[in-house]
Design a protein around this motif. Structure first.
Motif, mmCIF file in Angstrom:
data_model
loop_
_atom_site.group_PDB
_atom_site.id
_atom_site.type_symbol
_atom_site.label_atom_id
_atom_site.label_comp_id
_atom_site.label_asym_id
_atom_site.label_seq_id
_atom_site.Cartn_x
_atom_site.Cartn_y
_atom_site.Cartn_z
ATOM 1 N N LEU A 1 0.842 -1.197 0.000
ATOM 2 C CA LEU A 1 0.000 0.000 0.000
ATOM 3 C C LEU A 1 0.877 1.248 0.000
ATOM 4 O O LEU A 1 0.616 2.209 -0.739
ATOM 5 C CB LEU A 1 -0.916 -0.006 1.235
ATOM 6 C CG LEU A 1 -1.675 1.283 1.511
ATOM 7 C CD1 LEU A 1 -2.622 1.616 0.365
ATOM 8 C CD2 LEU A 1 -2.451 1.179 2.820
ATOM 9 N N THR A 2 1.923 1.219 0.827
ATOM 10 C CA THR A 2 2.803 2.378 0.909
ATOM 11 C C THR A 2 3.461 2.663 -0.442
ATOM 12 O O THR A 2 3.526 3.823 -0.873
ATOM 13 C CB THR A 2 3.877 2.161 1.992
ATOM 14 O OG1 THR A 2 3.226 1.878 3.226
ATOM 15 C CG2 THR A 2 4.751 3.379 2.170
ATOM 16 N N LYS B 1 2.309 1.849 -3.325
ATOM 17 C CA LYS B 1 1.237 2.307 -4.222
ATOM 18 C C LYS B 1 0.957 3.798 -3.998
ATOM 19 O O LYS B 1 0.760 4.567 -4.947
ATOM 20 C CB LYS B 1 -0.009 1.486 -3.910
ATOM 21 C CG LYS B 1 -1.073 1.471 -4.986
ATOM 22 C CD LYS B 1 -2.164 0.468 -4.597
ATOM 23 C CE LYS B 1 -3.499 0.914 -5.145
ATOM 24 N NZ LYS B 1 -4.635 0.183 -4.599
ATOM 25 N N VAL B 2 0.957 4.202 -2.740
ATOM 26 C CA VAL B 2 0.709 5.612 -2.404
ATOM 27 C C VAL B 2 1.837 6.486 -2.955
ATOM 28 O O VAL B 2 1.584 7.538 -3.539
ATOM 29 C CB VAL B 2 0.579 5.787 -0.877
ATOM 30 C CG1 VAL B 2 0.632 7.259 -0.501
ATOM 31 C CG2 VAL B 2 -0.711 5.167 -0.380
ATOM 32 N N HIS B 3 3.073 6.047 -2.777
ATOM 33 C CA HIS B 3 4.222 6.801 -3.297
ATOM 34 C C HIS B 3 4.089 7.004 -4.808
ATOM 35 O O HIS B 3 4.292 8.108 -5.322
ATOM 36 C CB HIS B 3 5.532 6.065 -2.997
ATOM 37 C CG HIS B 3 5.984 6.194 -1.579
ATOM 38 N ND1 HIS B 3 6.029 7.395 -0.916
ATOM 39 C CD2 HIS B 3 6.415 5.262 -0.690
ATOM 40 C CE1 HIS B 3 6.466 7.202 0.319
ATOM 41 N NE2 HIS B 3 6.705 5.920 0.486
ATOM 42 N N ALA C 1 1.366 6.848 -6.668
ATOM 43 C CA ALA C 1 0.205 7.701 -6.987
ATOM 44 C C ALA C 1 0.537 9.166 -6.744
ATOM 45 O O ALA C 1 0.148 10.038 -7.527
ATOM 46 C CB ALA C 1 -0.992 7.285 -6.136
ATOM 47 N N LEU C 2 1.271 9.432 -5.687
ATOM 48 C CA LEU C 2 1.647 10.815 -5.380
ATOM 49 C C LEU C 2 2.579 11.373 -6.445
ATOM 50 O O LEU C 2 2.420 12.521 -6.880
ATOM 51 C CB LEU C 2 2.325 10.881 -4.005
ATOM 52 C CG LEU C 2 1.396 10.832 -2.794
ATOM 53 C CD1 LEU C 2 2.208 10.712 -1.511
ATOM 54 C CD2 LEU C 2 0.505 12.053 -2.737
#
Lengths: 205, 162
Positions: free
Chosen positions: B64-65, B67-69, B71-72
């Motif tokens: 998840l982390t 994926k967040v990186h 996406a950001l």
């Protein structure tokens, strides 16, 4: 001690100002740093708020994207955590409203003693294991896992913000969008439920 | 009444746990707890309940982390290409202002020739020049930065991916 408090306050202000500056300029490196620092706490907050694990991942991602897009609205005059949790909370409410006409809380709920008024609808119940039961690591936690599972979201939220995130009552009031008296009331109600579980287990033993 | 005292002390215990008890209340509570086993238990159960909250481990999924990186990074790139270029807007605005100053000066210099060509009194020609040319030019030059910014933001909003 007073001097130490002043030094800490100054350090905190410097840090929040640094974050505000970085967010204003869309500093991606800073955002990556914030993700590493706050990801676990954000996940925990959302689990407490939702009482379930599914949808949390999507909400976490949306929260961080919103932080990037709305970074200019954070001015660094208060801590970053309340602002972050406010974004997450608002997204959660929008998410729940889209699924069904479900409200996390409303201004009238705390004045009513009728639990049916704000009970989570049955269709949101999941057959998936409770995230609290899955996350248990101690005997004491095991005792209260079921209580947390069945506790109203607004009381769970009050517990995690006060006793895990250690937000002040004023910060909690800003995040939850309710008066200070309501914040205190929710904390007491949440605590009372956990305490009842402790007392009940002792009687059973 | 004894019950009232216990209820009051329990309220102070709750206040204390939340951080709302005054020093006087805390002192009264400490004194009471020395003598009251029931309230001691209440306080103990409350503290245990709070401590038990630490017994959960909600590990964030490493996937998840990442994926967040990602996406950001993507979103930041998108915003960068659509965000109003303030430096460019400033350059255009300054250029417009400079042109307006030069234009106004030049217009006033040819005012005499203009008055003669149109067979108008000098004052009347000057008033017409200011009203119909110089003043609108200055208004436009001063409003230009705001107009460019609003236009860029409008284009940015339309280009945003929801």
């Amino acid at each position: 001690m007073l001097e130490c408090d002043e030094i800490m306050a100054e350090a905190l202000t410097t840090d929040t100002q640094r974050i505000a500056r970085g967010l204003r300029h869309g500093d991606v490196a800073l955002l990556h740093e914030l993700v590493e620092q706050y990801q676990f706490r954000l996940v925990r907050y959302l689990i407490y708020l939702l009482g379930r694990r599914d949808s949390v991942d999507d909400l976490v991602q949306e929260t961080w994207l919103r932080v990037l897009e709305r970074g200019r609205s954070y001015n660094g005059s208060s801590r970053f955590e309340p602002w972050l949790f406010t974004i997450a909370r608002n997204l959660t409410i929008d998410h729940l409203r889209k699924r069904r006409n479900f409200s996390l809380d409303s201004g009238n709920h705390d004045s009513s003693d009728d639990p049916e008024q704000h009970r989570e609808p049955a269709f949101l119940a999941s057959s998936a294991p409770s995230p609290f039961e899955l996350a248990v690591r101690t005997e004491e936690a095991h005792r209260i896992a079921h209580t947390l599972d069945t506790l109203e979201p607004i009381y769970r939220e009050a517990l995690v913000l006060r006793f895990q995130e250690e937000l002040s009552l004023q910060e909690m009031s800003a995040v939850m969008g309710v008066p200070l008296t309501t914040v205190s009331s929710r904390i007491y109600r949440g605590l009372a439920s956990l305490r009842s579980q402790m007392e009940g287990d002792e009687h059973a033993n | 009444m004894q019950t009232d005292l216990h209820n009051e002390m329990r309220q102070i215990i709750d206040n204390s746990l939340v951080g709302e008890a005054s020093p006087e209340q805390q002192q009264a509570l400490r004194k009471h707890l020395l003598e009251c086993a029931a309230c001691q238990k209440y306080a103990s159960d409350s503290r245990r309940a709070i401590v038990s909250l630490n017994g959960f481990s909600f590990a964030a999924d490493p996937g998840l982390t990442e994926k967040v990186h990602a996406a950001l990074a993507l979103r930041a790139q998108q915003l960068q290409t659509t965000r109003p270029n303030r430096k460019r807007i400033l350059q255009i605005s300054l250029a417009a202002l400079l042109l307006t100053i030069v234009g106004s000066f030049a217009a006033l210099q040819v005012n005499g020739a203009l008055a003669a060509a149109l067979h108008l009194p000098l004052v009347q020609a000057q008033a017409g020049l200011v009203t119909l040319w110089i003043a609108p030019s200055w208004c436009f030059a001063l409003l230009l930065p705001a107009l460019l910014l609003v236009s860029a933001r409008s284009a940015n909003r339309k280009g945003q991916i929801i």
